[in-house]
Design a protein around this motif. Sequence first.
Motif, short mmCIF file in Angstrom:
data_model
loop_
_atom_site.label_atom_id
_atom_site.label_comp_id
_atom_site.label_asym_id
_atom_site.label_seq_id
_atom_site.Cartn_x
_atom_site.Cartn_y
_atom_site.Cartn_z
N UNK A 258 0.84 -1.19 0.00
CA UNK A 258 0.00 0.00 0.00
C UNK A 258 0.88 1.25 0.00
N UNK A 259 0.53 2.23 -0.81
CA UNK A 259 1.27 3.49 -0.83
C UNK A 259 1.16 4.17 0.54
N UNK B 257 4.19 5.63 2.77
CA UNK B 257 4.18 7.02 3.23
C UNK B 257 4.28 7.10 4.75
N UNK B 258 3.61 6.20 5.46
CA UNK B 258 3.70 6.18 6.93
C UNK B 258 5.14 5.95 7.36
N UNK B 259 5.82 5.01 6.72
CA UNK B 259 7.22 4.73 7.07
C UNK B 259 8.08 5.97 6.79
N UNK B 260 7.87 6.60 5.64
CA UNK B 260 8.64 7.80 5.29
C UNK B 260 8.43 8.92 6.31
N UNK B 261 7.17 9.13 6.70
CA UNK B 261 6.87 10.17 7.70
C UNK B 261 7.61 9.93 9.02
N UNK B 262 7.69 8.69 9.43
CA UNK B 262 8.30 8.34 10.72
C UNK B 262 9.83 8.30 10.68
N UNK C 293 6.03 9.49 -6.47
CA UNK C 293 5.38 9.65 -7.76
C UNK C 293 5.00 8.27 -8.28
N UNK C 294 3.75 8.11 -8.72
CA UNK C 294 3.31 6.87 -9.35
C UNK C 294 3.76 6.92 -10.80
N UNK D 100 2.43 -1.62 -8.39
CA UNK D 100 2.69 -0.19 -8.62
C UNK D 100 4.16 0.02 -8.90
N UNK D 101 4.44 0.87 -9.87
CA UNK D 101 5.81 1.29 -10.13
C UNK D 101 5.92 2.71 -9.57
#
Length: 70
Positions: free
Chosen positions: A15-16, A20-25, A34-35, A48-49
Motif C-alpha cells: 500500500x502506498x 508514506x507512513x514509514x517515510x513520515x516516521x 510519484x506513481x 505499482x511502479x
Amino acid sequence: MPGKKFGIRFRTTRSTDQIEDWLDKNCTARWNITLAGMLEDSAGNFIKQLIVYFDANRDREKFSRHFFAH
C-alpha cells in the motif's frame, strides 16, 4: 522540485499509505512519491511502479536498507 534530489524507482504490491507512513516516521528531510505506472501480473495482482525522491541521501539510503535488504 528545486535543488538536488535523490531518487529510487521500484515496483511493489505494498500500500502506498504504508510506504508514506514509514517515510513520515523515518525521514529527516522532505520526500515525494510519484506513481510511474501500474502493471498486472499473470495472477491478476496490481503492481505499482513508484519513484520516491528524497531531499537527503541519508534518507534514501535508510529507505533502501529497510525495503530492499534481506
